[in-house]
Scaffold this motif. Structure first.
Motif, short mmCIF file in Angstrom:
data_model
loop_
_atom_site.label_atom_id
_atom_site.label_comp_id
_atom_site.label_asym_id
_atom_site.label_seq_id
_atom_site.Cartn_x
_atom_site.Cartn_y
_atom_site.Cartn_z
N GLU A 20 0.84 -1.20 0.00
CA GLU A 20 0.00 0.00 0.00
C GLU A 20 0.88 1.26 0.00
OE1 GLU A 20 -3.89 1.44 2.38
OE2 GLU A 20 -2.14 1.04 3.65
N HIS A 21 1.90 1.27 0.83
CA HIS A 21 2.82 2.43 0.90
C HIS A 21 3.51 2.64 -0.45
CE1 HIS A 21 5.60 5.29 2.77
NE2 HIS A 21 6.50 4.75 1.97
N LEU A 22 3.98 1.56 -1.08
CA LEU A 22 4.64 1.67 -2.38
C LEU A 22 3.70 2.27 -3.43
CD1 LEU A 22 6.56 -1.72 -2.68
CD2 LEU A 22 7.54 0.56 -2.38
N LEU A 23 2.44 1.81 -3.44
CA LEU A 23 1.49 2.32 -4.42
C LEU A 23 1.18 3.80 -4.18
CD1 LEU A 23 -0.95 -0.71 -4.68
CD2 LEU A 23 0.76 0.02 -6.36
N ILE A 24 1.03 4.20 -2.94
CA ILE A 24 0.78 5.61 -2.63
C ILE A 24 1.99 6.46 -3.02
CG2 ILE A 24 0.45 7.26 -0.74
CD1 ILE A 24 -1.29 5.05 0.61
N GLU A 25 3.17 5.96 -2.71
CA GLU A 25 4.41 6.68 -3.05
C GLU A 25 4.53 6.89 -4.56
OE1 GLU A 25 8.62 5.76 -1.36
OE2 GLU A 25 8.35 4.51 -3.15
N LYS A 26 4.28 5.84 -5.33
CA LYS A 26 4.39 5.95 -6.80
C LYS A 26 3.23 6.78 -7.37
CE LYS A 26 8.00 3.32 -6.97
NZ LYS A 26 9.30 3.88 -6.73
N GLN A 27 2.06 6.68 -6.75
CA GLN A 27 0.93 7.49 -7.18
C GLN A 27 1.28 8.97 -7.09
OE1 GLN A 27 -2.47 7.25 -4.56
NE2 GLN A 27 -3.86 8.08 -6.11
N VAL B 162 -0.56 10.41 -10.37
CA VAL B 162 -1.62 9.54 -10.87
C VAL B 162 -2.87 9.72 -10.01
CG1 VAL B 162 -2.30 7.12 -11.11
CG2 VAL B 162 0.00 7.83 -11.74
N HIS B 163 -4.02 9.64 -10.66
CA HIS B 163 -5.30 9.71 -9.96
C HIS B 163 -5.95 8.34 -10.08
CE1 HIS B 163 -8.82 11.55 -8.28
NE2 HIS B 163 -9.56 11.26 -9.33
N PHE B 164 -6.12 7.63 -8.94
CA PHE B 164 -6.79 6.34 -8.96
C PHE B 164 -8.30 6.57 -9.01
CE2 PHE B 164 -3.07 4.19 -6.56
CZ PHE B 164 -2.41 3.96 -7.75
N VAL B 165 -8.95 5.91 -9.96
CA VAL B 165 -10.39 6.09 -10.18
C VAL B 165 -11.04 4.73 -10.39
CG1 VAL B 165 -10.10 8.39 -11.21
CG2 VAL B 165 -10.09 6.37 -12.68
N ASP B 166 -12.39 4.74 -10.49
CA ASP B 166 -13.08 3.49 -10.78
C ASP B 166 -12.91 3.16 -12.27
OD1 ASP B 166 -15.01 4.98 -12.27
OD2 ASP B 166 -16.20 5.28 -10.47
N LEU B 167 -13.27 1.96 -12.63
CA LEU B 167 -13.03 1.44 -13.98
C LEU B 167 -13.66 2.31 -15.08
CD1 LEU B 167 -11.85 -0.74 -15.81
CD2 LEU B 167 -13.92 -2.09 -15.40
N ASP B 168 -14.88 2.78 -14.86
CA ASP B 168 -15.58 3.55 -15.90
C ASP B 168 -14.87 4.85 -16.25
OD1 ASP B 168 -17.54 1.61 -16.06
OD2 ASP B 168 -18.84 2.60 -14.60
N ARG B 169 -14.22 5.48 -15.28
CA ARG B 169 -13.56 6.77 -15.51
C ARG B 169 -12.10 6.65 -15.91
NH1 ARG B 169 -14.33 9.31 -10.11
NH2 ARG B 169 -12.69 10.63 -10.89
N ALA B 170 -11.56 5.44 -15.88
CA ALA B 170 -10.12 5.23 -16.09
C ALA B 170 -9.72 5.24 -17.56
CB ALA B 170 -9.70 3.91 -15.47
N ASP B 171 -8.52 5.75 -17.81
CA ASP B 171 -7.89 5.63 -19.12
C ASP B 171 -6.98 4.40 -19.14
OD1 ASP B 171 -8.95 8.09 -20.09
OD2 ASP B 171 -7.45 9.14 -18.88
N TYR B 172 -6.50 4.03 -17.96
CA TYR B 172 -5.58 2.91 -17.79
C TYR B 172 -6.18 1.89 -16.84
CZ TYR B 172 -2.09 6.29 -19.46
OH TYR B 172 -1.40 7.23 -20.18
N VAL B 173 -5.97 0.61 -17.13
CA VAL B 173 -6.29 -0.47 -16.21
C VAL B 173 -4.96 -1.06 -15.79
CG1 VAL B 173 -7.30 -2.76 -15.95
CG2 VAL B 173 -8.54 -0.98 -17.20
N TRP B 174 -4.73 -1.10 -14.49
CA TRP B 174 -3.46 -1.60 -13.97
C TRP B 174 -3.72 -2.86 -13.16
CZ3 TRP B 174 -0.04 1.50 -10.02
CH2 TRP B 174 1.20 0.87 -9.91
N ILE B 175 -3.34 -3.99 -13.71
CA ILE B 175 -3.49 -5.27 -13.05
C ILE B 175 -2.22 -5.54 -12.26
CG2 ILE B 175 -3.84 -7.75 -13.38
CD1 ILE B 175 -5.26 -6.95 -16.08
N ILE B 176 -2.36 -5.60 -10.95
CA ILE B 176 -1.22 -5.82 -10.06
C ILE B 176 -1.41 -7.18 -9.41
CG2 ILE B 176 0.05 -4.95 -8.06
CD1 ILE B 176 -1.36 -2.19 -8.70
N HIS B 177 -0.56 -8.11 -9.79
CA HIS B 177 -0.68 -9.47 -9.26
C HIS B 177 0.30 -9.64 -8.10
CE1 HIS B 177 -1.39 -13.65 -8.93
NE2 HIS B 177 -0.18 -13.99 -9.33
N ASN B 178 -0.24 -9.95 -6.93
CA ASN B 178 0.63 -10.13 -5.77
C ASN B 178 0.19 -11.28 -4.88
OD1 ASN B 178 -1.66 -8.70 -4.76
ND2 ASN B 178 -0.52 -8.24 -2.91
#
Length: 182
Positions: A29-36, A41-57
């Protein structure tokens, strides 16, 4: 300019605010916030997104959900964090079970520490809008991350360790035969 709008989809249902990946001193979570913040970057729901980021962990993922995300008409970014410096699980599973879905991926990264993979994924995605060579970069990442790091590297290292190939002497006939066959 306008902030890139990204829909982050994390495959693991585990609490990523508590997940610390190998070689990292902070949570996912900290890494994602740091990179955001770093990439604005603005994290949004799927309908408003230009990018889909699949993060497999995680160890497993819902293949149907991932496949459906790959079918959206958006830039698809995939970061496979399953095991730092070794991983290829998500792509491997997709290759085996749904190979045509791979053609929808625009950005892929799976070989490095979590922080480096997250940063590389974001930078490659945003630069791809201005780079006509993005397909070539994607193909190189898949070949290097998936085929070389997960498959060939271990076989090559085994040849070195068994003394079949001298890593300091590429005059070895087996090496020359292999190089010439390429």
């Amino acid at each position: 300019g306008e902030k890139p709008k990204v829909f982050p989809y994390i495959t693991s249902k585990e609490d990523f605010s508590r997940t610390i990946l190998p070689f990292e001193g902070v949570t996912l979570e900290h890494l994602l916030i740091e990179k955001q913040q770093m990439f604005n970057v603005h994290f949004v729901d799927l309908d408003r997104a230009d990018y889909v980021w699949i993060i497999h962990n995680g160890k497993t993922f819902n293949q149907e959900e991932v496949y459906n995300l790959l079918q959206t008409n958006k830039t698809i970014m995939v970061t496979d964090l399953n095991i730092s410096n070794v991983t290829h699980q998500l792509l491997s599973d997709l290759f085996q079970n749904n190979p045509q879905a791979i053609s929808n991926i625009d950005v892929f990264c799976s070989w490095n520490t979590a922080s480096n993979m997250i940063g590389l994924t974001l930078s490659q995605a945003f630069l791809s809008k201005h780079n006509s060579n993005n397909q070539l970069l994607l193909e190189k990442r898949i070949l290097k991350d998936y085929l070389y790091h997960s498959k060939l590297k271990y076989e090559i290292n085994q040849l070195f360790m068994e003394g079949i190939v001298d890593q300091y002497n590429f005059e070895n006939p087996l090496v020359n035969e292999y190089i010439q066959s390429e």
